[in-house]
Design an enzyme around this catalytic site. Structure first.
Site, PDB file in Angstrom:
ATOM      1  N   TYR A 140      40.517  55.492  36.365  1.00 26.82           N
ATOM      2  CA  TYR A 140      39.363  56.398  36.357  1.00 26.82           C
ATOM      3  C   TYR A 140      39.686  57.754  36.974  1.00 26.82           C
ATOM      4  CZ  TYR A 140      36.315  52.467  35.109  1.00 26.82           C
ATOM      5  OH  TYR A 140      35.723  51.412  34.479  1.00 26.82           O
ATOM      6  N   LYS A 191      46.379  42.259  35.592  1.00 29.93           N
ATOM      7  CA  LYS A 191      46.920  42.061  34.246  1.00 29.93           C
ATOM      8  C   LYS A 191      48.439  42.173  34.362  1.00 29.93           C
ATOM      9  CE  LYS A 191      46.276  41.593  29.765  1.00 29.93           C
ATOM     10  NZ  LYS A 191      45.834  40.301  29.189  1.00 29.93           N
ATOM     11  N   ASP A 223      41.659  38.810  31.662  1.00 33.25           N
ATOM     12  CA  ASP A 223      41.016  38.218  30.483  1.00 33.25           C
ATOM     13  C   ASP A 223      40.569  36.795  30.780  1.00 33.25           C
ATOM     14  OD1 ASP A 223      43.760  37.879  30.751  1.00 33.25           O
ATOM     15  OD2 ASP A 223      44.157  37.730  28.612  1.00 33.25           O
ATOM     16  N   ASP A 247      34.819  47.040  37.502  1.00 30.32           N
ATOM     17  CA  ASP A 247      33.637  47.612  36.859  1.00 30.32           C
ATOM     18  C   ASP A 247      33.071  46.608  35.854  1.00 30.32           C
ATOM     19  OD1 ASP A 247      31.740  49.322  35.883  1.00 30.32           O
ATOM     20  OD2 ASP A 247      33.138  50.812  35.091  1.00 30.32           O
ATOM     21  N   ASP A 251      29.759  43.632  36.489  1.00 27.15           N
ATOM     22  CA  ASP A 251      28.572  43.619  35.633  1.00 27.15           C
ATOM     23  C   ASP A 251      28.397  42.259  34.972  1.00 27.15           C
ATOM     24  OD1 ASP A 251      27.873  46.199  36.211  1.00 27.15           O
ATOM     25  OD2 ASP A 251      27.637  46.801  34.116  1.00 27.15           O
TER      26      ASP A 251
END
Ligand code: NAD
Length: 359
Positions: A140, A191, A223, A247, A251
């Site tokens: 980001y 990852k 994942d 992020d 959620d």
């Protein structure tokens, strides 16, 4: 020592839900807790009052306080402002100015609300996860980023993912410490099968684990973590991850717990100074109707006493009072099931205050 709290109600339902959290603080203060509060505008309210979503006076108040309670920002009337003056710049600006790098989001499902989750009650009943997300680094903020023309003459977009070892260590420490105070389990999500940044992340977290022999550390690819969160979420205690993965996963986890009106969050700096806020937005569709759920904001206050003021006793009392209100059948519209009697924002706040006084 006086606990100085800045309250930034913001826009939409922000003032309504912060008013209910203030009632809780009033009770604690009347009992002798040494708390002072001061309010200032942020977001659209900041723009209206001082021409900027993060007015200088608001930032000064936040800086001179020990902790900040925020409502929410944003509203359709501000959507046409230039980007630098939009309400969300108030939040981004205050996070940056206060150096808040650790975002803590508990996803806790009260047994009374198990049927409000989108998953089967037996999968989520008793769910109690804490997601620790790094908030100031990763793809980001990575440079370089932008658009360029590649060798084939095609326009391409690009971003840069990176984490420095100290950045990984400081967020991992927050997570190890949190796990130590909870169930003693930490799952680091990355990852590392594909990304170099993640390989470094995994090595760094693993190296730090020797300092926390009482915490059981595991690793999971992002994942798989996304899948496990909906397959068997109760396997998790604390999850730590970077900004991008966090992020998305936070959620996802929030939906396990039913309404977003129930979920608090904390954003901490290196000294446990923090900004505490519900995860939901300013809900312009229900503003001024006394129907917003104030519990996420009240529970944010509990997080403040836990993380900034190290008053686990006060945090637990607030959480127990929320639980007691739910046990008494109090339901705002967002968490009501068919047949439940629905109460408004103020009545829910009164119920929590009543339970707090009775405890
Ligand atoms: P939202 O979270 O405000 O609302 C989504 C839905 O959830 C709406 O139907 C709303 O009525 C409901 N809801 C939210 N909080 C509730 C509560 N406490 N009780 C009952 N119902 C509740 O998200 P949105 O509609 O996408 O965004 C509205 C505004 O909020 C936008 O301006 C957006 O930019 C802003 N926003 C701010 C924050 C923040 O301040 N941290 C976060 C997200 C969105």
């Amino acid at each position: 020592m006086t606990m100085k709290i800045a309250i930034l109600p913001g826009d939409g339902i922000g003032p309504e839900i912060c008013a209910e959290a203030s009632k809780v603080l009033d009770v604690l203060r009347a009992e002798g807790l040494d708390v002072t509060t001061a309010e200032a505008p942020i977001g659209g309210a900041g723009y209206d009052a001082a021409g900027h979503p993060l007015p200088d006076a608001t930032l000064a108040l936040a800086k001179s306080s020990d902790a900040v309670l925020m409502g929410a920002v944003g509203g359709p009337q501000y959507d046409t402002l230039p980007r630098a003056l939009r309400p969300e710049q108030g939040i981004l600006g205050i996070r940056k100015a206060l150096g808040l790098f650790a975002n803590l989001r508990p996803a806790l499902l009260y047994p009374e609300l198990a049927s409000a989750s989108s998953l089967k009650p037996e999968v989520v009943a008793g769910l109690d996860i804490l997601i620790v997300r790094e908030l100031t680094g990763d793809i980001y903020f990575g440079q370089p980023r932008g658009r360029r023309t590649n060798a084939a003459g095609e326009v391409e977009g690009f971003d840069t993912m990176h984490y420095a070892v100290p950045e990984i260590q400081r967020i991992a420490r927050v997570a190890f410490e949190a796990a130590r105070k909870r169930g003693g389990k930490l799952c680091s999500v990355d990852k590392a099968n594909v990304l170099d940044t993640s390989i470094l992340w995994r090595e760094t977290v693993t190296a730090l684990a020797v300092e926390y022999p009482d915490v059981a550390l595991s690793h999971m690819y992002v994942d798989n973590a996304a899948m496990q969160l909906v397959r068997a979420p109760k396997q998790f205690d604390v999850i730590v991850t970077g900004n991008l993965f966090g992020d998305i996963l936070s959620d996802e986890a929030s939906m396990l717990a039913g309404s977003i009106g129930m979920l608090p969050s904390a954003s901490l700096d290196a000294n446990a100074k923090g900004l505490y806020e519900p995860i939901h937005g300013s809900a312009p569709d229900i503003v001024g109707r006394d129907i917003a759920n104030p519990l996420a904001t009240i529970l944010s206050l509990a997080l403040m006493f836990r993380h900034t003021f190290a008053r686990e006793d006060v945090a637990r009392r607030i959480e127990a009072a929320v639980r007691a209100a739910l046990e008494r059948g109090m339901r705002t519209a967002d968490i009501a099931q068919r047949g439940d009697a629905v109460v408004g924002t103020r009545a829910m706040g009164d119920a929590v205050v009543g339970a707090l006084r009775a405890a």
